[in-house]
Write an enzyme that holds these catalytic residues in place. Structure first.
Site, PDB file in Angstrom:
ATOM      1  N   ASP A  47      56.843  25.665  27.916  1.00 30.05           N
ATOM      2  CA  ASP A  47      56.123  24.521  28.772  1.00 30.05           C
ATOM      3  C   ASP A  47      55.459  25.091  30.085  1.00 30.05           C
ATOM      4  O   ASP A  47      55.994  24.385  30.814  1.00 30.05           O
ATOM      5  CB  ASP A  47      57.347  23.403  28.674  1.00 30.05           C
ATOM      6  CG  ASP A  47      58.696  23.966  29.499  1.00 30.05           C
ATOM      7  OD1 ASP A  47      58.728  25.269  29.469  1.00 30.05           O
ATOM      8  OD2 ASP A  47      59.360  23.040  29.842  1.00 30.05           O
ATOM      9  N   HIS A  58      49.957  51.453  45.592  1.00 31.22           N
ATOM     10  CA  HIS A  58      50.188  49.963  45.424  1.00 31.22           C
ATOM     11  C   HIS A  58      51.002  49.431  46.903  1.00 31.22           C
ATOM     12  O   HIS A  58      50.668  48.425  47.326  1.00 31.22           O
ATOM     13  CB  HIS A  58      51.463  49.567  44.361  1.00 31.22           C
ATOM     14  CG  HIS A  58      51.396  48.179  44.119  1.00 31.22           C
ATOM     15  ND1 HIS A  58      50.648  47.454  43.672  1.00 31.22           N
ATOM     16  CD2 HIS A  58      52.703  47.315  44.444  1.00 31.22           C
ATOM     17  CE1 HIS A  58      51.158  46.070  43.419  1.00 31.22           C
ATOM     18  NE2 HIS A  58      52.188  45.873  44.075  1.00 31.22           N
ATOM     19  N   SER A  61      51.112  42.128  46.697  1.00 29.99           N
ATOM     20  CA  SER A  61      51.463  42.218  45.281  1.00 29.99           C
ATOM     21  C   SER A  61      51.686  40.905  44.782  1.00 29.99           C
ATOM     22  O   SER A  61      50.583  40.199  44.484  1.00 29.99           O
ATOM     23  CB  SER A  61      52.659  42.985  45.246  1.00 29.99           C
ATOM     24  OG  SER A  61      53.057  43.505  43.830  1.00 29.99           O
TER      25      SER A  61
END
Length: 433
Positions: A358, A411, A144
């Site tokens: 940023d 998953h 993952s």
């Protein structure tokens, strides 16, 4: 001296490392990393290559195995395994509501947490690799978010890798968080629909619980404020192999009869609190959307904004009789930072991270196109947490990457599939299949 101890089928050794908080300032503040080495009993570790496991998340420490279980026995057949607690997690220097105030106010905390993304985790790995391997490259296994880290590793320090194995974790290289969630909500809807087909009685049960929450203020014994939105977030269970069954069993005992009428059972609320509380992994919520942040664009609470584009998730639709209540999935929302006592002190910090622009790139598509490291990735078809189309697009970008696309697992395939998933990935990077 490192501490070693035995469990059935494995010998563990604890390691502690000091690394720079900011790798661009190596002489500056240091933080601690913890890692647990695993070796099969009777094997000479000095003769074994290293495999580093990068846990999913973000914000979770490495698996705490009780003996040799899940994929570990297969890995121990030929590797010396390092289970790394990524910075801020597990026994590494923690980042929680209890520790972060030492950094200063919310702005200082947010500045600190910008250094807890995959790029810093990769540089941590490169800092400790020479200590453990003498400079030799090692194999990484990324599950993952760990696969996001492995992809960043291939982008920035491929010389440190002998191979990369990725399970359910090939990220979009340039997609904004909004793109991630626009792809996610339809998948979540499909998973909920499949759950209701399997357990049609849960349609009424979920509606009844949500209706109760809409009319009553409910707080768990642990202090979590359980709202309709919080209840819907239990859909995160549907991304795992046994999650639909677990959700069903949770819903079936939600209510008890009391002298004052039906009430949510203490047992139900205790289970819900354990599932929803971030006390053990606060970084998961605080830095979650920043793992997608690149190219000087704010995430801006992306999952919350994008959810508004999918009105079918609005409980008001259910009250109007226009369909069953839809659960949500692996999404983080501002309300979590008022509902969860483990997150409340970090609400402003999380908000400042959501506003930041940023952010620097995490992946280098040009370098990935020239990749020479053997790479294999398990891509779980219709994975609820990581978009299959995004993963396959990335797979086409990484030179030499071999994929195994399967609908056998959800998953958590590397956990429930035991050694089969790891065995397949190793065969792929070795051109044995």
């Amino acid at each position: 001296m490192p501490l070693s101890y035995r469990q059935p089928g494995v010998v563990f050794t604890d390691h502690h490392f000091g690394v720079p908080l900011d790798h661009d300032q190596p002489a500056g503040e240091q933080i601690e990393l913890f890692a647990r080495e695993a070796v099969a009993p009777g094997r000479d570790p000095e003769g074994l290559p290293w495999l580093v496991y990068l846990q999913g998340g973000p914000g979770f420490g490495a698996n705490r195995f009780a003996g040799a279980s899940a994929w570990l026995p297969r890995a121990l057949e030929e590797y010396r395994v390092l289970l790394l607690d990524q910075r801020g997690t597990g026994r590494s220097t923690p980042a929680t509501r209890q520790t972060l105030p030492a950094r200063g106010g919310p702005r200082e905390q947010a500045d600190y947490l910008t250094r807890f993304r995959s790029d810093s985790i990769v540089r941590d790995c490169e800092a400790i690799r020479p200590v453990l391997t003498g400079g030799a490259p090692w194999t990484v296994l990324g599950q993952s978010f760990g696969g996001f880290c492995a992809t960043s590793y291939l982008s920035t320090a491929p010389e440190g890798l002998s191979a990369a194995l990725i399970t359910g974790g090939l990220p979009s290289l340039d997609g904004h968080a909004d793109d991630v969630y626009r792809a996610a909500y339809p998948r979540i809807s499909r998973k909920v629909g499949a759950h209701y087909l399997r357990y049609p009685m849960d349609v009424e049960r979920a509606w009844r619980i949500a209706a109760h929450l809409a009319e009553h203020e409910v707080v768990t014994g642990g202090g979590y404020r359980l709202t309709v939105e919080a209840f819907q977030s239990l859909g995160i269970l549907l991304g795992s192999g046994d999650g639909s069954h677990r959700l069903h069993y949770l819903l079936e005992h939600a209510f008890v009869r009391t002298p004052s009428g039906p009430a949510l059972a203490d047992a139900f609320l205790e289970e819900v609190h354990a599932l929803l509380s971030h006390a053990g992994h606060p970084l998961y919520a605080v830095v979650h959307e920043s793992i997608y942040a690149q190219d000087h664009r704010a995430t801006g609470w992306s999952a919350e904004r994008v959810r508004a584009e999918f009105p079918e998730f609005d409980a008001a639709r259910t009250w109007a009789g226009k369909g069953p209540l839809l659960f949500t999935g692996e999404t983080v929302h501002p309300w979590m930072f008022t509902a969860d006592p483990a997150l409340r002190p970090l609400r402003e910090t999380a908000g400042l991270l959501a506003e930041r622009t940023d952010w620097t790139p995490l992946y280098d598509a040009d370098r990935l196109a020239r990749n020479e490291v053997p790479v294999a990735a398990a891509v779980y078809h219709d994975d609820m947490y990581v978009d299959t189309a995004h993963s396959l697009a990335t797979a086409r970008t990484v030179r030499g990457l071999r994929t195994w696309v399967t609908d056998e697992f959800e998953h958590d395939g590397v956990r429930v599939g035991g050694g089969r998933v790891l065995d397949r990935l190793l065969a792929l990077v070795r051109d044995e299949v």
